[in-house]
Structures are given as C-alpha cells and as structure tokens.
Design an enzyme around this catalytic site. Structure first.
Site, PDB file in Angstrom:
ATOM      1  CG  PHE A 123      -1.705   1.158   1.523  1.00  0.00           C
ATOM      2  CD1 PHE A 123      -2.967   1.272   0.953  1.00  0.00           C
ATOM      3  CD2 PHE A 123      -1.270   2.177   2.366  1.00  0.00           C
ATOM      4  CE1 PHE A 123      -3.773   2.374   1.214  1.00  0.00           C
ATOM      5  CE2 PHE A 123      -2.069   3.277   2.630  1.00  0.00           C
ATOM      6  CZ  PHE A 123      -3.316   3.379   2.053  1.00  0.00           C
ATOM      7  CB  SER A 126       4.366   7.496   3.084  1.00  0.00           C
ATOM      8  OG  SER A 126       3.522   7.158   4.148  1.00  0.00           O
ATOM      9  N   GLY A 129       7.406  14.161   0.953  1.00  0.00           N
ATOM     10  CA  GLY A 129       6.751  15.362   1.493  1.00  0.00           C
ATOM     11  C   GLY A 129       5.332  15.129   1.973  1.00  0.00           C
ATOM     12  N   GLY A 131       3.748  12.768   4.750  1.00  0.00           N
ATOM     13  CA  GLY A 131       3.743  11.774   5.824  1.00  0.00           C
ATOM     14  C   GLY A 131       2.422  11.852   6.553  1.00  0.00           C
ATOM     15  CB  THR A 158       5.262  -2.173   4.621  1.00  0.00           C
ATOM     16  OG1 THR A 158       5.485  -1.083   5.499  1.00  0.00           O
ATOM     17  CG2 THR A 158       5.548  -3.481   5.344  1.00  0.00           C
ATOM     18  N   GLY A 242      -6.595  -0.885   8.740  1.00  0.00           N
ATOM     19  CA  GLY A 242      -5.179  -1.192   8.967  1.00  0.00           C
ATOM     20  C   GLY A 242      -4.770  -0.925  10.402  1.00  0.00           C
ATOM     21  CD  GLN A 279       5.570  -3.491  47.397  1.00  0.00           C
ATOM     22  OE1 GLN A 279       6.096  -2.452  47.805  1.00  0.00           O
ATOM     23  NE2 GLN A 279       4.589  -4.077  48.037  1.00  0.00           N
ATOM     24  N   GLY A 339      18.158  -5.755  33.167  1.00  0.00           N
ATOM     25  CA  GLY A 339      19.435  -5.115  33.473  1.00  0.00           C
ATOM     26  C   GLY A 339      20.330  -5.087  32.241  1.00  0.00           C
ATOM     27  CD  GLU A 363      -1.133   0.302   8.683  1.00  0.00           C
ATOM     28  OE1 GLU A 363      -2.338   0.304   8.965  1.00  0.00           O
ATOM     29  OE2 GLU A 363      -0.530  -0.684   8.205  1.00  0.00           O
TER      30      GLU A 363
HETATM   31  N1  CAA Z   1     -11.951   7.609   7.731  1.00  0.00           N
HETATM   32  C1  CAA Z   1     -12.736   7.917   6.667  1.00  0.00           C
HETATM   33  N2  CAA Z   1     -12.684   9.099   6.043  1.00  0.00           N
HETATM   34  C2  CAA Z   1     -11.814   9.996   6.498  1.00  0.00           C
HETATM   35  C3  CAA Z   1     -10.966   9.760   7.598  1.00  0.00           C
HETATM   36  C4  CAA Z   1     -11.053   8.496   8.226  1.00  0.00           C
HETATM   37  N3  CAA Z   1     -10.271   8.144   9.252  1.00  0.00           N
HETATM   38  N4  CAA Z   1     -10.181  10.841   7.829  1.00  0.00           N
HETATM   39  C5  CAA Z   1     -10.545  11.754   6.903  1.00  0.00           C
HETATM   40  N5  CAA Z   1     -11.517  11.242   6.116  1.00  0.00           N
HETATM   41  C6  CAA Z   1     -12.195  11.910   4.992  1.00  0.00           C
HETATM   42  C7  CAA Z   1     -12.985  13.097   5.510  1.00  0.00           C
HETATM   43  O1  CAA Z   1     -14.285  12.703   5.905  1.00  0.00           O
HETATM   44  C8  CAA Z   1     -13.001  14.011   4.304  1.00  0.00           C
HETATM   45  O2  CAA Z   1     -13.981  13.588   3.370  1.00  0.00           O
HETATM   46  P1  CAA Z   1     -15.294  14.494   3.072  1.00  0.00           P
HETATM   47  O3  CAA Z   1     -14.748  15.814   2.610  1.00  0.00           O
HETATM   48  O4  CAA Z   1     -16.013  13.735   2.020  1.00  0.00           O
HETATM   49  O5  CAA Z   1     -16.005  14.590   4.380  1.00  0.00           O
HETATM   50  C9  CAA Z   1     -11.654  13.755   3.646  1.00  0.00           C
HETATM   51  O6  CAA Z   1     -11.253  12.459   4.089  1.00  0.00           O
HETATM   52  C10 CAA Z   1     -10.619  14.779   4.017  1.00  0.00           C
HETATM   53  O7  CAA Z   1     -10.507  14.752   5.416  1.00  0.00           O
HETATM   54  P2  CAA Z   1      -9.723  15.839   6.278  1.00  0.00           P
HETATM   55  O8  CAA Z   1     -10.149  17.206   5.838  1.00  0.00           O
HETATM   56  O9  CAA Z   1      -9.865  15.462   7.700  1.00  0.00           O
HETATM   57  O10 CAA Z   1      -8.234  15.632   5.761  1.00  0.00           O
HETATM   58  P3  CAA Z   1      -6.873  16.170   6.343  1.00  0.00           P
HETATM   59  O11 CAA Z   1      -6.020  16.587   5.214  1.00  0.00           O
HETATM   60  O12 CAA Z   1      -7.145  17.153   7.453  1.00  0.00           O
HETATM   61  O13 CAA Z   1      -6.148  14.849   6.947  1.00  0.00           O
HETATM   62  C11 CAA Z   1      -5.588  13.220   8.590  1.00  0.00           C
HETATM   63  C12 CAA Z   1      -6.677  14.049   7.885  1.00  0.00           C
HETATM   64  C13 CAA Z   1      -6.351  12.468   9.660  1.00  0.00           C
HETATM   65  C14 CAA Z   1      -4.487  14.034   9.213  1.00  0.00           C
HETATM   66  C15 CAA Z   1      -4.974  12.228   7.539  1.00  0.00           C
HETATM   67  O14 CAA Z   1      -4.138  12.927   6.636  1.00  0.00           O
HETATM   68  C16 CAA Z   1      -4.195  11.101   8.168  1.00  0.00           C
HETATM   69  O15 CAA Z   1      -4.775  10.105   8.618  1.00  0.00           O
HETATM   70  N6  CAA Z   1      -2.824  11.198   8.184  1.00  0.00           N
HETATM   71  C17 CAA Z   1      -1.985  10.109   8.583  1.00  0.00           C
HETATM   72  C18 CAA Z   1      -1.533   9.360   7.367  1.00  0.00           C
HETATM   73  C19 CAA Z   1      -1.175   7.947   7.661  1.00  0.00           C
HETATM   74  O16 CAA Z   1      -1.797   7.256   8.463  1.00  0.00           O
HETATM   75  N7  CAA Z   1      -0.174   7.444   6.935  1.00  0.00           N
HETATM   76  C20 CAA Z   1       0.188   6.107   7.038  1.00  0.00           C
HETATM   77  C21 CAA Z   1       0.970   5.739   5.842  1.00  0.00           C
HETATM   78  S1  CAA Z   1       0.646   4.136   5.321  1.00  0.00           S
HETATM   79  C22 CAA Z   1       1.686   3.126   6.158  1.00  0.00           C
HETATM   80  O17 CAA Z   1       2.278   3.439   7.160  1.00  0.00           O
HETATM   81  C23 CAA Z   1       1.629   1.786   5.545  1.00  0.00           C
HETATM   82  C24 CAA Z   1       2.667   0.809   5.827  1.00  0.00           C
HETATM   83  O18 CAA Z   1       3.359   0.411   4.911  1.00  0.00           O
HETATM   84  C25 CAA Z   1       2.738   0.120   7.116  1.00  0.00           C
END
Ligand code: CAA
Length: 380
Positions: A123, A126, A129, A131, A158, A242, A279, A339, A363
C-alpha cells in the site's frame, strides 16, 4: 456480551502460535540482524490462509471475522513483528481495500491470488513530502487514452520490493486538493516501476520498507481503484482497518516482551532471591499485564465493531494509540528488568524494544490517532 474467544478463534490462535514457535522463532534473531526477507515464511503464511484472513472464501480468503484477523497478527507479532506487519499490510491495507472498492474483474484477477498468498501486496501513500499530511500527494497520474501515466516517488512502502500488486495513491487533479487524489492497482512487473532503495531500519528489519519511483509508468484505466478523486477517502477507510492490524501487532510485541520479562525475573536471582519477589519488579510486571489486557480489549472491541458494521474510526484509533504505547512502554520496562542483559542481543527483549517503536509511527502516528479521536468525540 461475550468476553471469550469462541472455539474456532482459540483453534486459530493455537495454530498460528505453533507455526511461529516452530518455523519463525529459530531464525528470527538472524533475520532481524541481517534484515533478511522471510520469503519461505511468507509462502507458508499464504498456505495457512494467514494472508487473507477476513477475505471472503469466494475471493480466495479464509472468510473469517476481524477478531480472528487481530488474533493472527497478534500471534505472529508475539514472536516476530516483521511477519506481523507483512501479513497486516497484505490483509488489511491491500485485500480489504480491493474487496471493498474493487470491481468484480479486479477482485477476480488480483484479490483471489493476494488473499491466497500466491501474490503479495503493498500500500503506497507516503511520500518524502507527504507523511502525516497524507493529502499532500505529489505523485501524478495523467490520463492518456485508455491508460494513465504515473510519475513520482513513494517511500516507506512495506513489502514494496517483494510486492506484485501495489495500491498506489496519486494526484490526478491538484486543483481539487484531497478530492483530486486517485488510487490505482499497480502491477510492479510493468516497466517504469523501480525500487530506489530498501531502508536500513531500527526495527522490524526482516520486513522490508522501500522507496519506489514511477517514471512514465503506464497503468490501464481498468486498474483504477474506485473513481477519480475518491483516492483519499479510500486511503483513509483502508487505514481505519489497517490500524486494527497495527494495534494487534503492537499487542503481540507487548505480550512477547512481557513473557520474556516474566520468565527472566523468575530465574534471575539477586540479593538471595528471584527478582520478581522485589516489589518494584512485581509491580512493574503487574502494570505490564494490566496494560496488555486493556490493549487487547480495545483491539478486539474495534475488530468486533468492524465485524458488526458499526462505526469504528475512533475505536481503531484508540486501539492503535493505546496498544502501540503499551508495546513501547512494556518493551522498555522488559529491557530494564533484564538489566545489562536486556541491552545485549543474546536476549530477545532488545529486539522487542526496537520493533515496538514503529507501531507508534506508521499507519498514523500517535499524534494523528489523537487528532482522529479528538475530532470524532467533538463532532457536531
Ligand atoms: N476515515 C474515513 N474518512 C476519512 C478519515 C477516516 N479516518 N479521515 C478523513 N476522512 C475523509 C474526511 O471525511 C473528508 O472527506 P469528506 O470531505 O467527504 O467529508 C476527507 O477524508 C478529508 O478529510 P480531512 O479534511 O480530515 O483531511 P486532512 O487533510 O485534514 O487529513 C488526517 C486528515 C487524519 C491528518 C490524515 O491525513 C491522516 O490520517 N494522516 C496520517 C496518514 C497515515 O496514516 N499514513 C500512514 C501511511 S501508510 C503506512 O504506514 C503503511 C505501511 O506500509 C505500514
């Protein structure tokens, strides 16, 4: 309300436990040390149905519930957190995404082999620029006839260097911001997709994370996942599921570190008695057991809510932040209780300590989970 696993779930737990104890444990330290990809173990996980746990049988999965999925990831991670994340990415970030948003053709062509473990998924959201600010996508996809041409760089993918299929997020219309993001199902064997580097990491070293580049990479329009502009919603919805997987991974790491600490403090003697009788040590073990139980309840509850088709955005974020901080805290204390021995690679707690850290980051960092929770509880 039921607070115990059913018979099938208990059998599944025993089966996975036996598998990792026998097949993964003997090589986990060496694979970690040398960052060796566990190819044979990934194949075995596929054969055991651990790569498509909650995918319906119609599409090659085991057809189990999400609690069963959490149990699988927890048990894998109790011994080897790298196997935990490899399986978690394939299960909840890839298979779940295709089953929920894919066309019938995409499910038949891609999901059936991903769920059965004949192919592996990744998936890719990221970027250097983008994250925590996942919407800041710079990778572009431009429509050209019946296909799209993709250019850009993704990182922290990943499974990326071993994946056959990647769910790739791109920007198709920058003027629309988050509504301009589009997801694709990318075949990594096609020309124009390359692994730039595999990261040299602190923990989960046997699970590879890659930087990947797309240079005029062509993907047929039939491999678009969902509609144009739906990509961010798809990515967020996939990450909600996830995060249950990462909570389960963190839980497994915490459980593994706790078991090591418990065993060690029973045999290690100082001042004429086993150290658990002091303890300060006994109370630390008590706090570990208590926090782990709370993390397990939160994780299974989020999975249960998903199984019941209830809203679980907040619950998955709560499980993820609590379980990951429990893993880090428990592993830190487990090193302390060992330790100086805890600081040595002769003992596995230093690996749990290094593996735990990433669960607070990927995630969605702990800070992002708190943002998600606070938004949900203050809504309307
Ligand atoms: N579930 C469903 N929909 C969601 C949501 C959620 N958790 N969070 C946001 N949305 C939707 C909102 O409802 C909105 O849609 P509508 O306009 O239709 O209502 C749209 O998405 C935009 O939402 P926001 O305005 O809240 O967006 P934002 O830019 O403020 O960002 C955030 C929100 C929560 C910060 C998001 O950017 C986020 O989760 N960031 C973290 C990213 C992340 O988890 N990255 C992981 C990388 S993957 C990885 O690590 C994989 C690996 O290989 C292990």
């Amino acid at each position: 309300m039921e607070f115990q696993l059913n018979e099938d779930q208990q059998m599944l737990r025993d089966m996975v436990r036996q598998f990792v104890e026998k097949e993964a444990k003997p090589t986990v330290a060496e694979r970690d040390e040398q960052a060796i990809w566990p190819g044979a173990l990934v194949k075995q996980m596929g054969e055991l149905g651990l790569l498509g746990v909650a995918v319906s049988e119609e599409y090659g999965g085991a057809g189990l519930d999400y609690i069963s999925y959490a149990i699988v990831i927890e048990e894998l991670s109790r011994v080897d957190a790298s196997l935990g994340v490899i399986a978690s990415v394939n299960n909840s970030l890839v298979c779940y995404g295709i089953e929920k948003y894919g066309s019938e053709e995409q499910k038949r062509e891609l999901l059936t082999s991903l769920a059965a473990g004949r192919t592996l998924g990744a998936f890719s959201l990221s970027e250097p620029g983008a994250g925590s600010d996942a919407a800041a996508q710079r990778t572009t996809a431009v429509r050209d006839g019946d296909s799209y041409v993709i250019n850009g760089v993704k990182n922290w993918v990943t499974n990326g260097d071993h994946a056959d299929t990647i769910i790739l997020m791109t920007m198709t219309d920058p003027s629309k911001g988050v509504k301009g993001i589009t997801a694709f199902l990318v075949d990594t064997r096609e020309p124009g997709c390359r692994v730039v580097k595999v990261e040299n990491k602190l923990g989960i070293r046997s699970a590879h994370s890659s930087q990947m580049a797309y240079d005029d990479f062509r993907v047929p329009a039939s491999r678009r996942l969902g509609e144009e502009g739906q990509g961010f919603k798809i990515a967020m919805t996939i990450l909600n599921a996830g995060r249950i997987g990462i909570a389960a991974q963190a839980l497994g790491i915490a459980q593994g570190a706790y078991e090591e600490a418990l065993a060690y403090t029973k045999v290690r003697e100082q001042f004429g008695k086993p150290i658990h009788e002091f303890q300060a040590v006994g109370f630390t073990l008590a706090d570990m057991a208590t926090r782990i139980k709370a993390a397990r309840l939160l994780t299974y509850d989020a999975a249960w809510r998903k199984d019941q088709h209830l809203d679980y955005v907040k619950d998955a974020a709560m499980a993820k932040v609590f379980a990951s901080e429990t893993a880090m805290w428990t592993a830190t204390k487990a090193v302390q209780l060992h330790g100086s021995n805890g600081y040595s690679k002769e003992y596995p707690v230093e690996r749990y300590f290094r593996d735990a850290k990433i669960t607070e980051i990927y995630e969605g960092t702990s800070e992002i989970q708190r943002l998600v929770i606070s938004r949900e509880i203050t809504r309307d």
